[in-house]
Design a protein around this motif. Structure first.
Motif, PDB file in Angstrom:
ATOM      1  N   UNK A 795       0.815  -1.210   0.000  1.00  0.00           N
ATOM      2  CA  UNK A 795       0.000   0.000   0.000  1.00  0.00           C
ATOM      3  C   UNK A 795       0.853   1.265   0.000  1.00  0.00           C
ATOM      4  N   UNK A 796       1.719   1.414   1.021  1.00  0.00           N
ATOM      5  CA  UNK A 796       2.474   2.657   1.152  1.00  0.00           C
ATOM      6  C   UNK A 796       3.586   2.754   0.112  1.00  0.00           C
ATOM      7  N   UNK A 797       4.010   1.608  -0.408  1.00  0.00           N
ATOM      8  CA  UNK A 797       4.992   1.635  -1.492  1.00  0.00           C
ATOM      9  C   UNK A 797       4.342   2.164  -2.763  1.00  0.00           C
ATOM     10  N   UNK A 798       3.095   1.770  -3.005  1.00  0.00           N
ATOM     11  CA  UNK A 798       2.385   2.311  -4.168  1.00  0.00           C
ATOM     12  C   UNK A 798       2.145   3.808  -3.996  1.00  0.00           C
ATOM     13  N   UNK A 799       1.874   4.234  -2.763  1.00  0.00           N
ATOM     14  CA  UNK A 799       1.753   5.678  -2.503  1.00  0.00           C
ATOM     15  C   UNK A 799       3.056   6.390  -2.847  1.00  0.00           C
ATOM     16  N   UNK A 800       4.178   5.780  -2.485  1.00  0.00           N
ATOM     17  CA  UNK A 800       5.484   6.373  -2.774  1.00  0.00           C
ATOM     18  C   UNK A 800       5.717   6.456  -4.280  1.00  0.00           C
ATOM     19  N   UNK A 801       5.290   5.427  -5.031  1.00  0.00           N
ATOM     20  CA  UNK A 801       5.439   5.455  -6.475  1.00  0.00           C
ATOM     21  C   UNK A 801       4.644   6.610  -7.083  1.00  0.00           C
ATOM     22  N   UNK A 802       3.409   6.800  -6.584  1.00  0.00           N
ATOM     23  CA  UNK A 802       2.584   7.910  -7.082  1.00  0.00           C
ATOM     24  C   UNK A 802       3.220   9.254  -6.750  1.00  0.00           C
TER      25      UNK A 802
END
Length: 845
Positions: A795-802
């Motif tokens: 979840x938070x890794x995808x937030x970081x990618x965005x």
């Protein structure tokens, strides 16, 4: 009050002394743990009982040792005297299944027990003394090992129990069994040591002593052993618990323990969350009388026979050639068997084939225990298949004898205990070898954590290559290798990232988890090589860089910073002008702190050149933190507020309006700076309330649960507003003071910002495969559990990618704007000549 000895994870089994001794004398390979219950006669004639765990020494069992070790344990470490002598005198490093020499393996276990416990007696017992008949040879082994212990300082002289002043260990002659002098000495020392243990001498409240004895009577199914059981209330409670759970059940429910507590304490409790009851539960766990886990999935489980729990786990974690099961012939040719014991991959559908004697509920609980203790981690075998990785079963070498890549950038992680002397600011190779150590199972734990981070970093660039001494994974676009550096006695991280700040932070976070979950006395420090012989602390190098000094002082030595920068550029920020691409705003708290740690680390690992303000690592010591973070926001491109149920809870409370709310202060400043063009964007990360239904994790939609923000006070937090106005007036008078806004208005404005980081949507991205979605069996539950746990990490890794994409977009906009402003203004020949500006226009502009 009479005191009972520590009853640590006892097995319901009563044996005569002769039968116990014959069992001790049998030579067999332990598939840990074997549990023995010797009875000794105390000085006062009272019976002294202890439970003895005999755990196998194979590398596969290294990670299990911390599960039953307590500070009140007596620890005996066994080794082969003949192998130690051959290595110390002749350099013959006999390799066992652990791929370590006899001396190295002995110190691995010493490191493990001293890192997991900071007190409690330790005894060394060396077997096969019949093959070393010379007393001089035995003394030589003792002297050499004693020198090593003194150099490494991993164990205090008070903890190590010696047979006498000249010998370090007890010599065991394998041909004499119980008649051996070393065995007799060990038995006497064990008894004397036990009589002095805190668990024997400590005075405790009578209800607690009664409850402990009742639990022990249930674990043995021998209530006649205890004279106190003449209370009709206690008798009735025991009978009811036995009727519900069975007379030989190795566990009871938390509600059953509460009923026993009520009978012993003569006190009814309103709920299972009663404070005094929970204190008793925690004490019994520390004593070893029960095993209890404070997690939602396992809170109702109270294990009264830890031997059952560990034997269930070692049904999975074992060496089949040494520890075969009766039904192995039925499963050994299955694909799941080969994947588990050759590749350390545990498929969900293979769990019931191993735990054949357990109910589905018991099997699910065992999996949850293993997840909690880090014995297994969620793992994606492919894009549509998930299961578990078992770090303890990693092979001795990389698949296909793959070499460890010589990646250009390296950081050493030195592990040590509080009993070890503090590492100097500038370490030599000799000092690292002397002071650092790796506890048993530490590398496998870190390799698993690194793999977990790799799985969470998005699309897999490469399939992880894993072994017990090396792990090669991808973190974002970069390759990372974790190596057991036996030369320096450190964990070495190699990476292709020219900026390795994210990798360093992620590894430090994993090591903190290692300390919390297994080795409470373990400490660590990240080091970078300044030359072939000297290593400096990464935090000291970074502090020198931020200070802007031209000379870096490390202890008594000073170095020009250009020398340091040439060797340590990969652990330094991209620049030192104090500007930040991203400012992370959050409320201090367990869940939010972990979330922002994961987010910041993922952002750094994907784009190491970014400057991120995260208070944990960015705030300088000795400064006022509120002024420091406001100054940092003034130099930030983006502000990323983490909007979570925990962060909003305080803002709902009207009684808090008279206090400065630092998170509200950050949000107010961010909105004001956005209005005046100082901050370019506000990109919130919205996090809902987490829930767990039948082991499947999910997240509520925050907007649905909040509604229209009516729950927030429609009033101004005056202290927060005044603090912000005062800061701007004193430090940045060019920016006008903000308008007075209510708490409701501020929260509403923040939540109106469009965001790609809706964590409940990210958590639910992609449905279960059809065969998993409709499978309501145990295997289906385990498959969904593995998928959900894997998604939760993403979840938070995808937030970081965005967020990385947004930062890049804003940077491109600023570059285009700068290019336009830098172009010369030429007059068009076809345009009419503009009149000159009026006087004073430039000044007005």
């Amino acid at each position: 009050e009479e005191q009972q000895p520590e009853e640590q994870q006892q097995q319901p089994e009563q044996q005569e002394e002769e039968q116990q001794q014959s069992e001790v004398e049998q030579l067999h390979v332990s598939r840990g743990p074997d549990v023995l219950l010797p009875r000794l006669q105390g000085k006062t004639g009272e019976e002294l009982r202890m439970s003895v765990f005999d755990l196998g020494g194979q590398a596969q069992f290294w990670s299990l040792v911390t599960m039953f070790l307590r500070n009140r344990s007596i620890i005996i470490i066994f080794a082969k005297l003949n192998e130690l002598l051959n290595e110390l005198r002749n350099g013959d490093k006999t390799r066992g299944d652990s791929n370590l020499s006899a001396v190295a393996e002995l110190f691995v276990w010493l490191d493990a027990v001293t890192s997991a416990t900071n007190r409690g007696p330790i005894l060394l017992a060396f077997t096969h003394a019949d093959q070393v008949p010379s007393h001089q040879d035995r003394q030589y082994v003792s002297q050499e090992l004693d020198k090593m212990l003194q150099k490494r300082a991993i164990i205090s002289s008070e903890r190590l129990i010696r047979p006498d002043d000249k010998m370090l260990y007890y010599s065991i002659d394998n041909t004499q069994a119980g008649a051996d002098l070393g065995v007799r000495e060990l038995r006497i020392t064990l008894q004397r040591t036990a009589e002095k243990c805190e668990s024997v001498t400590q005075r405790v409240p009578l209800p607690l002593r009664l409850l402990q004895d009742v639990v022990c009577s249930l674990s043995r199914n021998q209530e006649q052993d205890f004279r106190f059981l003449n209370s009709s209330a206690i008798d009735r409670a025991i009978r009811r618990v036995r009727e519900r759970c069975g007379t030989e059940s190795p566990y009871i429910e938390l509600s059953d323990l509460a009923e026993l507590y009520t009978a012993c304490a003569s006190r009814c409790i309103p709920s299972l969350e009663d404070k005094e009851f929970r204190v008793y539960v925690d004490f019994l766990h520390l004593q070893g009388a029960i095993t209890h886990f404070n997690t939602p999935e396992l809170d109702t489980l109270v294990v009264i026979d830890c031997g059952w729990l560990l034997k269930a786990i070692t049904t999975i974690i074992r060496v089949p050639a040494l520890h075969p099961l009766a039904h192995d012939h039925k499963i050994q040719y299955m694909h799941g068997f080969e994947d588990l014991y050759n590749k350390a991959f545990l498929h969900p559908d293979f769990v019931p084939k191993l735990l054949v004697d357990m109910s589905q509920q018991e099997q699910l609980r065992i999996v949850h225990v293993m997840l909690r203790e880090g014995f297994i981690i969620p793992y994606r075998f492919s894009s549509d298949s998930s299961g578990f990785l078992v770090p303890s079963l990693l092979p001795a070498s990389l698949p296909n004898e793959e070499p460890v890549p010589e990646l250009p950038y390296r950081v050493q992680f030195a592990l040590y205990t509080s009993s070890t002397n503090q590492l100097p600011a500038l370490c030599s190779r000799h000092e690292l070898r002397q002071h650092c150590h790796q506890p048993a199972g530490a590398f496998a734990f870190m390799a698993a954590k690194l793999t977990k981070l790799s799985q969470a970093s998005g699309e897999l660039v490469r399939t992880p290559s894993l072994s017990r001494t090396a792990a090669i994974v991808s973190l974002g676009p970069h390759d990372v290798a974790l190596v057991d550096n036996s030369d320096l006695n450190t964990l070495e991280v190699r990476t292709s990232a020219s900026k390795a700040l994210g990798v360093v932070r992620q590894m430090s976070q994993c090591l903190r988890q290692l300390q919390q979950q297994r080795f409470g006395d373990l400490k660590h420090v990240a080091l970078v090589a300044l030359d072939e012989e000297r290593f400096a602390r990464v935090e000291d190098v970074q502090a020198g860089f931020r200070s802007g000094d031209t000379v870096l002082r490390l202890g008594t030595r000073a170095m020009h910073f250009w020398e340091v920068e040439a060797r340590a550029s990969h652990v330094l920020p991209a620049n030192s002008d104090g500007r930040f691409h991203c400012f992370i705003s959050y409320r201090q708290g367990l869940r939010d702190s972990l979330a922002t740690h994961t987010f910041a680390d993922a952002l750094l690992s994907q784009a190491g050149e970014l400057q991120i303000f995260h208070d944990v690592t960015s705030l300088k010591k000795g400064l006022k933190f509120d002024e420091a973070f406001m100054q940092a926001m003034l130099r930030s491109l983006l502000v990323v507020p983490f909007v979570t149920p925990d962060s909003l809870e305080r803002m709902k409370q009207k009684e808090k309006l008279g206090e400065v709310d630092n998170l509200l202060l950050e949000w107010s400043l961010a909105l004001h700076l956005l209005k005046h063009g100082v901050v370019k964007r506000i990109c919130p990360v919205f996090v809902g309330k987490e829930y767990d239904e039948a082991g499947a994790k999910g997240m509520e939609n925050l907007f649905v649960s909040l509604g229209k923000c009516d729950m927030f006070p429609n009033a101004v937090n005056q202290p927060t507003h005044d603090h912000l106005c005062r800061f701007l007036k004193e430090h940045h008078s060019a920016i006008p003071p903000p308008d007075r806004k209510t708490v409701r208005e501020l929260v509403s404005e923040v939540m109106k910002h469009n965001s790609a980081c809706l964590c409940w949507d990210l958590l639910q991205q992609g449905d279960y495969p059809e065969e998993v979605k409709n499978d309501h069996s145990l295997v289906g539950k385990l498959r969904r559990l593995a998928i959900d746990r894997t998604r939760a990490e993403l979840v938070y890794v995808r937030c970081a990618q965005s967020m990385r994409s947004i930062v890049s977009e804003v940077q491109r906009e600023l570059q285009r704007q700068e290019q336009v402003e830098a172009q010369p203004h030429t007059e068009s020949p076809h345009r009419e000549q503009q009149p000159p500006p009026p006087p004073g226009a430039a000044a007005a502009a």
